[in-house]
Write a protein that holds these residues in place. Structure first.
Motif, PDB file in Angstrom:
ATOM      1  N   UNK A  23     -49.192  -1.336  53.003  1.00  0.00           N
ATOM      2  CA  UNK A  23     -50.159  -1.782  54.008  1.00  0.00           C
ATOM      3  C   UNK A  23     -50.716  -3.180  53.696  1.00  0.00           C
ATOM      4  N   UNK A  24     -50.682  -3.587  52.451  1.00  0.00           N
ATOM      5  CA  UNK A  24     -51.202  -4.921  52.104  1.00  0.00           C
ATOM      6  C   UNK A  24     -50.441  -6.026  52.846  1.00  0.00           C
ATOM      7  N   UNK A  25     -49.131  -5.851  53.006  1.00  0.00           N
ATOM      8  CA  UNK A  25     -48.341  -6.873  53.698  1.00  0.00           C
ATOM      9  C   UNK A  25     -48.791  -7.000  55.144  1.00  0.00           C
ATOM     10  N   UNK A  26     -49.083  -5.873  55.791  1.00  0.00           N
ATOM     11  CA  UNK A  26     -49.551  -5.898  57.171  1.00  0.00           C
ATOM     12  C   UNK A  26     -50.940  -6.526  57.270  1.00  0.00           C
ATOM     13  N   UNK A  27     -51.800  -6.204  56.326  1.00  0.00           N
ATOM     14  CA  UNK A  27     -53.144  -6.781  56.327  1.00  0.00           C
ATOM     15  C   UNK A  27     -53.083  -8.297  56.185  1.00  0.00           C
ATOM     16  N   UNK A  29     -50.834 -10.277  57.104  1.00  0.00           N
ATOM     17  CA  UNK A  29     -50.282 -10.886  58.321  1.00  0.00           C
ATOM     18  C   UNK A  29     -51.225 -10.761  59.511  1.00  0.00           C
ATOM     19  N   UNK A  30     -51.880  -9.616  59.671  1.00  0.00           N
ATOM     20  CA  UNK A  30     -52.625  -9.360  60.903  1.00  0.00           C
ATOM     21  C   UNK A  30     -54.142  -9.316  60.736  1.00  0.00           C
ATOM     22  N   UNK A  31     -54.618  -9.012  59.546  1.00  0.00           N
ATOM     23  CA  UNK A  31     -56.075  -8.911  59.344  1.00  0.00           C
ATOM     24  C   UNK A  31     -56.405  -9.313  57.906  1.00  0.00           C
ATOM     25  N   UNK A  32     -56.292 -10.611  57.587  1.00  0.00           N
ATOM     26  CA  UNK A  32     -56.486 -11.042  56.192  1.00  0.00           C
ATOM     27  C   UNK A  32     -57.902 -10.833  55.673  1.00  0.00           C
ATOM     28  N   UNK A  33     -58.865 -10.668  56.574  1.00  0.00           N
ATOM     29  CA  UNK A  33     -60.213 -10.238  56.170  1.00  0.00           C
ATOM     30  C   UNK A  33     -60.539  -9.021  57.022  1.00  0.00           C
ATOM     31  N   UNK A  49     -55.183 -12.389  51.920  1.00  0.00           N
ATOM     32  CA  UNK A  49     -54.265 -13.523  52.000  1.00  0.00           C
ATOM     33  C   UNK A  49     -54.616 -14.570  50.942  1.00  0.00           C
ATOM     34  N   UNK A  50     -53.579 -15.199  50.353  1.00  0.00           N
ATOM     35  CA  UNK A  50     -53.761 -16.155  49.266  1.00  0.00           C
ATOM     36  C   UNK A  50     -54.761 -17.243  49.653  1.00  0.00           C
TER      37      UNK A  50
END
Length: 404
Positions: A23-27, A29-33, A49-50
């Motif tokens: 799920x981290x990959x989706x976060x 991309x779509x909801x970094x916060x 996100x970095x």
């Protein structure tokens, strides 16, 4: 896969100790916060996100203290990173004083001076493991090397009796425990009392060590109160061994499950060890949460309004696997072209023990590759016992180099 409309509950389940929750990959991309519910049951923002994690680590509008500590969101049921720390009005000045006091003791020059001693200790631990392997056939690298070396080094730096290591290791384990509730907080107070006893024993005859330096500094500065000094000493002893123990363990697992990179290290230990260490720091994810911060004012970032007093969890683990920054981000690849990472944090709170950790990891992995080139895991990664603590990692590293 999509993100559910309700708040996500932390921690996110992960497949094993080397991988993160998908799920981290989706976060990223779509909801970094993203709004989340912490393990303690409170609301917070999870930053994955970095770009945003790096930005927020260096942003003075976010800190570790809170204007109303009793009203602050709690993050963990452990006694580590469970809520705000420090005084809201003096946080920046207190932090500057701490770094001014500690930087000389943890400097890269000082660590290079200690590297010979680290090397001698490591050779001794490996001698013992080799002797045990002669009869047992399988040895535990965690108990024989990954744990005792960081403990011995932080004890030497701080001026803590190494004979007490089982006591404070047990207290550390309980403090970071995520499944024991109030007992974790009792352990923190026991650790505090242990440190008070140590400080008062040392006070009549202070030595050339970090705790003695802090006692002298506290005596000379009325703004540096006694409790603050004791909690700083506890934090140094806890973090000074926990984090490195876990990185050694994860590093062994990454190398044993990526044999081509182990073989490259074996072929040229000195030439490859620095890159291996940095990749372990990038990809290693012992804990399931991240660094805790509180907003000191309202801030708009990445399309989200973070209100004053809100809690944020900055996921170093997710940021270090950001596909917009790293090629083949989930792969263990010491030869990758991207050389930076957030494994030691960033900005004013960049890990003060980074040089110590890097030196220990270099000494350990150079020695392992040179002394035990045929080493392999004696259990599958999925069978290893994972610690139920905020700091994570494994509690065993069974290895062998006997012919199958």
């Amino acid at each position: 896969m999509s993100i559910a409309p309700e708040r996500l509950q932390l921690p996110l389940p992960r497949p094993n100790v080397l991988e993160l929750a998908p799920l981290y990959a989706l976060l990223r991309r779509e909801a970094p916060i993203a709004p989340v519910t912490t393990p303690a049951g409170d609301p917070a923002w999870l930053v994955t996100r970095f770009e945003e994690v790096r930005l927020l680590l260096g942003d003075k509008r976010f800190g570790r203290s809170h204007p109303n500590p009793d009203q602050a969101a709690r993050i963990s049921t452990a006694a580590v990173q469970d809520g705000p720390t420090g005084e809201y009005e003096t946080e920046e000045a207190d932090h500057a004083r701490m770094r001014r006091l500690l930087t000389p003791a943890f400097s890269a020059k000082r660590m290079r001076m200690l590297s010979d001693h680290m090397g001698q200790l490591t050779e001794g631990y490996l001698d013992a493991l080799v002797a045990e392997h002669e009869t047992a056939g399988v040895v535990d690298l965690h108990h024989g090397l990954a744990f005792p070396l960081p403990v011995a080094m932080i004890c030497r730096l701080l001026g803590v009796p190494e004979a007490d290591r089982e006591l404070f290791a047990a207290l550390s384990e309980r403090m970071a425990g995520t499944a024991i509730g109030e007992e974790a907080h009792q352990a923190r107070e026991e650790f505090f009392r242990y440190m008070v006893g140590l400080i008062e024993t040392k006070r009549p005859d202070l030595g050339e060590d970090v705790i003695s330096d802090l006692v002298r500094a506290q005596g000379a500065d009325s703004a540096f109160d006694y409790e603050q000094m004791v909690r700083l000493c506890v934090g140094l002893l806890f973090a000074g061994h926990e984090t490195t123990v876990n990185r050694i363990g994860l590093g062994v697992l990454f190398l044993m499950t990526n044999r081509e990179h182990w073989d490259r290290l074996v072929a040229d230990p000195q030439g490859h060890v620095d890159a291996v260490v940095e990749e372990i720091m990038r990809l290693g994810a012992p804990g399931d949460l991240g660094l805790l911060r509180y907003a000191r004012e309202d801030v708009d970032i990445a399309g989200v309004t973070i209100a004053r007093g809100d809690a944020l969890i900055l996921s170093i683990n997710a940021a270090n696997r950001d596909v917009d920054v790293y090629s083949e981000a989930e792969a263990f690849d010491p030869d990758r072209p991207e050389r930076t990472h957030l494994g030691f944090g960033h900005g004013a709170h960049f890990c003060i023990g980074a040089s110590l950790a890097r030196t220990e990891l270099r000494v350990v992995f150079e020695a392992l590759a040179r002394r035990l080139p045929e080493m392999r895991l004696a259990k599958d990664v999925s069978e290893l016992e994972v610690r139920e603590t905020l700091t994570g990692g494994v509690s065993e590293l069974p290895v062998t180099w006997r012919s199958a």
